[in-house]
Each structure stands twice: as structure tokens, then as C-alpha cells.
Write an enzyme that holds these catalytic residues in place. Structure first.
Site, PDB file in Angstrom:
ATOM      1  N   GLU A  46      37.702  59.842  40.703  1.00 11.49           N
ATOM      2  CA  GLU A  46      38.418  61.371  39.161  1.00 11.49           C
ATOM      3  C   GLU A  46      38.699  62.459  39.953  1.00 11.49           C
ATOM      4  O   GLU A  46      39.803  62.513  39.355  1.00 11.49           O
ATOM      5  CB  GLU A  46      36.316  61.487  39.523  1.00 11.49           C
ATOM      6  CG  GLU A  46      35.938  60.818  38.163  1.00 11.49           C
ATOM      7  CD  GLU A  46      34.538  59.366  39.644  1.00 11.49           C
ATOM      8  OE1 GLU A  46      34.329  58.838  39.119  1.00 11.49           O
ATOM      9  OE2 GLU A  46      35.816  59.628  40.473  1.00 11.49           O
ATOM     10  N   CYS A  72      29.829  59.903  40.389  1.00  9.20           N
ATOM     11  CA  CYS A  72      28.915  60.671  41.969  1.00  9.20           C
ATOM     12  C   CYS A  72      28.414  61.798  41.427  1.00  9.20           C
ATOM     13  O   CYS A  72      28.718  62.745  40.691  1.00  9.20           O
ATOM     14  CB  CYS A  72      29.130  60.333  43.355  1.00  9.20           C
ATOM     15  SG  CYS A  72      30.559  61.077  44.107  1.00  9.20           S
ATOM     16  N   THR A 193      32.596  24.257  65.357  1.00  6.66           N
ATOM     17  CA  THR A 193      33.358  24.602  65.135  1.00  6.66           C
ATOM     18  C   THR A 193      35.263  25.222  65.953  1.00  6.66           C
ATOM     19  O   THR A 193      36.673  24.822  65.953  1.00  6.66           O
ATOM     20  CB  THR A 193      33.893  25.790  63.369  1.00  6.66           C
ATOM     21  OG1 THR A 193      33.248  24.936  62.344  1.00  6.66           O
ATOM     22  CG2 THR A 193      35.378  25.592  62.980  1.00  6.66           C
ATOM     23  N   SER A 295      24.168  24.730  54.490  1.00 10.84           N
ATOM     24  CA  SER A 295      22.843  25.491  55.242  1.00 10.84           C
ATOM     25  C   SER A 295      22.645  27.171  54.243  1.00 10.84           C
ATOM     26  O   SER A 295      21.941  27.255  53.964  1.00 10.84           O
ATOM     27  CB  SER A 295      22.534  26.334  56.630  1.00 10.84           C
ATOM     28  OG  SER A 295      24.088  27.389  56.582  1.00 10.84           O
TER      29      SER A 295
END
Length: 354
Positions: A46, A72, A193, A295
Site C-alpha cells: 500500500e 495491516c 539419500t 512418512s
């Protein structure tokens, strides 16, 4: 509002954990100025739009501001946007959605209305919520938006036979992957990994970032080798070892040991997400193998799936597999968004929109 939404999206990767916000000032059908939140800690959309109008010598008294998120109303790193709008003489504000942040959540709209500014709410709200899905989740649950990403062959394997090279995906898909990494706060893999591939896990998109991409390893017993590429590059981008024990030697090498509680003998990934939320991570990209991906998905902790499907066929049952076609036997998935990327197909699934 469509212009404001497009403007807001330009801030992705640079403004988080703040929201992406765009603003357009108009009089009738004529655009007078526009602005966006450009970087974390900098002016919001703004005041940037108001400043753009002033630099152009445009009178915005009584004009309408279109903004993708409620202005805000509190003093943070920048002054309240609601007060700046009132002081600028804006006569009407059109807001896409109310801010879920408890510090705002209707207060900015009330301040504007109390000052005599006409406020309309809900224009293009669904699009704004889609764009701000990760911000909304962080503000309402305290956890980052979790994207589970993997590349697979058309027959459902996560790797090719060694003699056929390293990459399943085409070059265009790899470029797209780094674009995704560019707006994530962290990328997570399992220790298996790292031991198998010794990856760097970096963002090579070249896009501006607010902070380096954190590399997170699920490593219950802190087995990460001190001579791996991740630890060697810890000075350039953070390395976090999520463990339930050990890790002293790694800390001495520059990696951070994140001590977490155990669940079934492994790191409690819900506790991990809570801690990352406290650190204001907005997006977490999970790029692990089948066990790590499973998972998150089976625990209901994934918000989004991104599956890059190559036309290549692995044809070797000894290779690791994780097939999206078989995943539907375990979980309920709606229809994906399907995108052609080079020779590959990207399937995007969404579990929820916060």
C-alpha cells in the site's frame, strides 16, 4: 484486483514469512499507480503504491485502492498501512481477503471504516487465498506448507539403472525444480539419500532470495558424514541435522544439530514442523526417498504433491520405487493439475487450501 494479484506474486521468495501483497490505485477504469511488497522488512504494497503515485505527481484523493490482503493496522517493521491509506486521502479500499494474522484480522478494515473510508471485502478472494495458502497455514497452525516432490519413471521408479545416467527428469523439469526451490525456506531429505547421492541441495535458479535455502536432513542418530558436500558447504547455506541423539562432531563442522523427540524410534516429524514454524519457515520442500515421502504423506502432513513423471521406463524391480499411480490405494487424491514440461509431465495435487 487481477493486476494487484499478479503484482503480489512477484514478491514470492523475497517477502516470506510476510505475505505476498499487491496494490493498485485507480480512479474509475484508469490505473493511477501500483505497488507490491518487495522484500521482507521493506515497505508494504500500500505505501509503495502511494509513493509511486506521488513520484508520478498523480492526485489520488478520493481514489480507490485495490489490495490483495487486508491492510495491516499495527506497528511492526513498518508503520500501519491503514493509517497511511487514510492520510493519503484514499476514498475506497477493495480488499480481496481478511488477514488471518491475529495482529490484524479485521482491525485494519475497522480502522479504515471508522475513518470514513468505504471498504469492500471479498473480491477475488479465492485467488488470493490460493496465492497465500502457505502464509495462511503458517499464521493459523504455526507450521510451514509442506510440498512433497519427486521424479519418477513412467513405470514408477525413483532411479534409472546406473548405466543409463543420473537424471530421470528432462532439463526443463530440472529448471522448474530450481524455480520451486527458489521460494522455499528449506529442503528436506533423509540420511539415506545423502549417503547414496551426496547431494548439494542448493537453489540454482538465480532468483533473488531473502535468505539461503536451508538443507535439512532427517538423521535420527546423526550419521551425516562430516566430509559430505552438505557439511562442506555449510558456511554458504545452513545445514540442519534433525536428530534424536549424537551430532557433536557435525556441530563442530558448522552443521546445526536440531534435537527433537522420537516417535517409534525416529525423529518426530510433527515436532520438526512445529520447530520450523517457530522459525517462521513458510514453505518446506520434501525431496527425500520413498520412506521419507511416505512418512509425510501417510501421516497427513503433506499439503501438496508435485510429481515429475518421465516417459523413461526403468524396468528394474531392484530399483527404489514410489509410484503416484499406486499411492491412490492408500490416500484420497483429487484430480491433479497436469502440466507438460519438456518431455515430462508434472502432476500437482493439493490436499487442502488453508
Amino acid at each position: 484486483m487481477q493486476i494487484a494479484l499478479a503484482e503480489a506474486l512477484l514478491g514470492r521468495g523475497a517477502v516470506e514469512p510476510n505475505p505476498m501483497v499487491g496494490a493498485v490505485i485507480a480512479r474509475g477504469d484508469a490505473e493511477l499507480a501500483r505497488g507490491r511488497h518487495e522484500r521482507f522488512g521493506g515497505p508494504h504494497a500500500e505505501p509503495n503504491a502511494i509513493s509511486a503515485a506521488r513520484r508520478a505527481g498523480v492526485d489520488i484523493t478520493g481514489a480507490t485502492m485495490y489490495v490483495t490482503l487486508e491492510p495491516c493496522d499495527h506497528q511492526g517493521k513498518t508503520p500501519p498501512c491503514s493509517r497511511g491509506i487514510i492520510d493519503a486521502g484514499i476514498g475506497r479500499v477493495v480488499v480481496a481477503m481478511v488477514d488471518p494474522d491475529q495482529q490484524v484480522s479485521g482491525a485494519g478494515i475497522r480502522t479504515l471504516r471508522d475513518a470514513g473510508v468505504q471498504v469492500d471485502v471479498g473480491v477475488c478472494e479465492a485467488q488470493a487465498r490460493e496465492m497465500l495458502r502457505a502464509y495462511c497455514k503458517l499464521r493459523t497452525t504455526g507450521r510451514p506448507w509442506v510440498i512433497c516432490k519427486w521424479a519418477q519413471t513412467s513405470d514408477g521408479y525413483l532411479a534409472l539403472p546406473p548405466e543409463r545416467g543420473r537424471w530421470i527428469s528432462c532439463p526443463e523439469s530440472l529448471t522448474r525444480l530450481h524455480e520451486i526451490r527458489s521460494w522455499c525456506d528449506g529442503i528436506l531429505v533423509g540420511i539415506s539419500t545423502v549417503l547414496a547421492d551426496n547431494p548439494m541441495l542448493t537453489d540454482r535458479s538465480g532468483a533473488p532470495r531473502r535468505k539461503p535455502l536451508s538443507r535439512i536432513v532427517l538423521d535420527s542418530h546423526a550419521r551425516l558424514p562430516a566430509d559430505c558436500k552438505l557439511v562442506a558447504s555449510a558456511a554458504e547455506a545452513p545445514v540442519i541435522v534433525a536428530a534424536i541423539e549424537g551430532g557433536g562432531a557435525l556441530a563442530a563442522q558448522g552443521a546445526e544439530l536440531m534435537a527433537l523427540p522420537a516417535r517409534d524410534g525416529r525423529v518426530d516429524i510433527e515436532a520438526l514442523l512445529d520447530e520450523l514454524g517457530r522459525r517462521q519457515y513458510t514453505y518446506l520442500l520434501v525431496e527425500g526417498g520413498a520412506k521419507v515421502l511416505g512418512s509425510f504423506i501417510d501421516s497427513g502432513l503433506a499439503d501438496e504433491l508435485m510429481v515429475f513423471i518421465s516417459p523413461q521406463i526403468a524396468g528394474d524391480p531392484s530399483l527404489p520405487a514410489f509410484d503416484i499411480a499406486k499411492l491412490t490405494d492408500r490416500i484420497s487424491l483429487g484430480d491433479p493439475i497436469e502440466t507438460r514440461i519438456g518431455a515430462d509431465t508434472l502432476l500437482s495435487y493439493r490436499f487442502c487450501v488453508s
